[in-house]
Design a protein around this motif. Structure first.
Motif, PDB file in Angstrom:
ATOM      1  N   TYR A 171     -20.474  37.857 -24.787  1.00 25.17           N
ATOM      2  CA  TYR A 171     -19.732  39.096 -24.527  1.00 25.17           C
ATOM      3  C   TYR A 171     -20.694  40.208 -24.107  1.00 25.17           C
ATOM      4  N   ARG A 172     -21.771  40.385 -24.872  1.00 29.63           N
ATOM      5  CA  ARG A 172     -22.741  41.443 -24.554  1.00 29.63           C
ATOM      6  C   ARG A 172     -23.369  41.229 -23.185  1.00 29.63           C
ATOM      7  N   GLU A 173     -23.682  39.982 -22.871  1.00 26.00           N
ATOM      8  CA  GLU A 173     -24.320  39.675 -21.590  1.00 26.00           C
ATOM      9  C   GLU A 173     -23.404  40.027 -20.417  1.00 26.00           C
ATOM     10  N   VAL A 174     -22.132  39.640 -20.517  1.00 25.64           N
ATOM     11  CA  VAL A 174     -21.185  39.939 -19.436  1.00 25.64           C
ATOM     12  C   VAL A 174     -20.923  41.437 -19.352  1.00 25.64           C
ATOM     13  N   TRP A 175     -20.806  42.089 -20.506  1.00 24.12           N
ATOM     14  CA  TRP A 175     -20.498  43.519 -20.523  1.00 24.12           C
ATOM     15  C   TRP A 175     -21.605  44.334 -19.857  1.00 24.12           C
ATOM     16  N   GLU A 176     -22.857  43.929 -20.004  1.00 22.36           N
ATOM     17  CA  GLU A 176     -23.953  44.642 -19.354  1.00 22.36           C
ATOM     18  C   GLU A 176     -23.761  44.667 -17.839  1.00 22.36           C
ATOM     19  N   SER A 177     -23.254  43.579 -17.294  1.00 22.82           N
ATOM     20  CA  SER A 177     -22.990  43.516 -15.858  1.00 22.82           C
ATOM     21  C   SER A 177     -21.738  44.297 -15.487  1.00 22.82           C
TER      22      SER A 177
END
Length: 278
Positions: A255-261
């Motif tokens: 979730y955090r990885e996708v949200w950064e993008s």
């Protein structure tokens, strides 16, 4: 019931797809630009992006409801020149007919495709049971809750045995608890047995949690005009429980990885809105 046969190769391909619309002021609005996206048979791809970026337009290109202004759109290797065979589309607003019962709503698709009334109703009855509405066959839409209407809409789509399932924010109008139930229901039908199994799914949503819960892959689109910014594999084991999976460290990591993008594109859209309002 056997799974529908599909050709080898990707289920969906968009190659440099662009879509332009004539605006009310006489100008040209580009909704999608140079979009490259491949979805394999049996793959569940969730698509996220800022509001108004062109996610729904992408589904319209795949479904044949809109022709591309440039580039190519292929379904099972063939250029899309109309509504392709085997494509099911579930919209944000359900398409149940208020004057028909649950059973007859679900039987509409098979009847339209040439099935006799008895055959169509038999197929419809099977899918009404599968989506958990056994006993409600004779009810009318106004007698159903929002979640039950969504189950009818899901049965309406799956009774036609699609090899490709396009879903445009189908659960966005539901409360949080009902949405979780429908996510579980969709995963159960898609990963279980019968015609829903093996369908390629493209699921558009504004809810990043929903995207990670459901998808094998999450595709992030840019602020409009839409193109693919990034694609993230979701390394969460199946089968999944929509509520339980949200509590795991693995879920939070992806979730955090996708949200950064995604956050960058959301911010661009907000700034554009502020500039227009100024």
């Amino acid at each position: 019931m056997p799974t529908q046969e599909t050709p080898d190769g990707p289920a969906i391909e968009l190659r440099g797809a662009t879509k332009r619309f004539r605006s009310s002021s006489g100008g040209v609005h580009t909704a999608v630009r140079d979009l490259d996206l491949t979805v394999d048979s049996g793959e569940f791809v969730a698509v996220v992006g800022p509001t108004g970026c062109g996610k729904s337009t992408t589904l319209s290109l795949v479904s044949g409801l809109e022709p591309p202004s440039g580039g190519e759109v292929l379904v099972h290797g063939a250029p899309v020149g109309g509504i392709p065979e085997g494509v099911g589309y579930m919209f944000q607003t359900d398409a149940v007919l208020p004057w028909r019962s649950v059973l007859d709503n679900v039987a509409t698709g098979p009847r339209y495709r040439g099935a006799g009334k008895r055959e169509a109703r038999a197929k419809a009855r099977e899918w009404v049971e599968r989506v958990g509405l056994g006993g409600f066959e004779s009810y009318y839409p106004h007698q159903l809750s929002g979640g039950m209407r969504k189950r009818v809409a899901l049965a309406q789509t799956l009774v036609n045995e699609p090899s490709i399932l396009l879903m445009d924010e189908p659960f966005s109008a539901l409360d949080v608890q009902t949405r979780g139930l429908m996510q579980d229901e969709l995963l159960r039908l898609w990963s279980g047995t019968g015609t829903a199994r093996g369908a390629a799914v493209v699921f558009v949503t504004h809810d990043l949690e929903e995207a990670v819960v459901l998808g094998d892959r999450v595709v992030v689109m840019t602020a409009g005009p839409a193109t693919v910014k990034a694609s993230f594999d979701v390394p969460l084991e199946r089968p999944r429980d929509a509520e339980e999976i949200r509590l795991t460290p693995e879920f939070l990591d992806i979730y955090r990885e996708v949200w950064e993008s995604l956050r960058e594109e959301v911010q661009i859209t907000r700034e554009r809105g502020a500039d227009r309002a100024a």
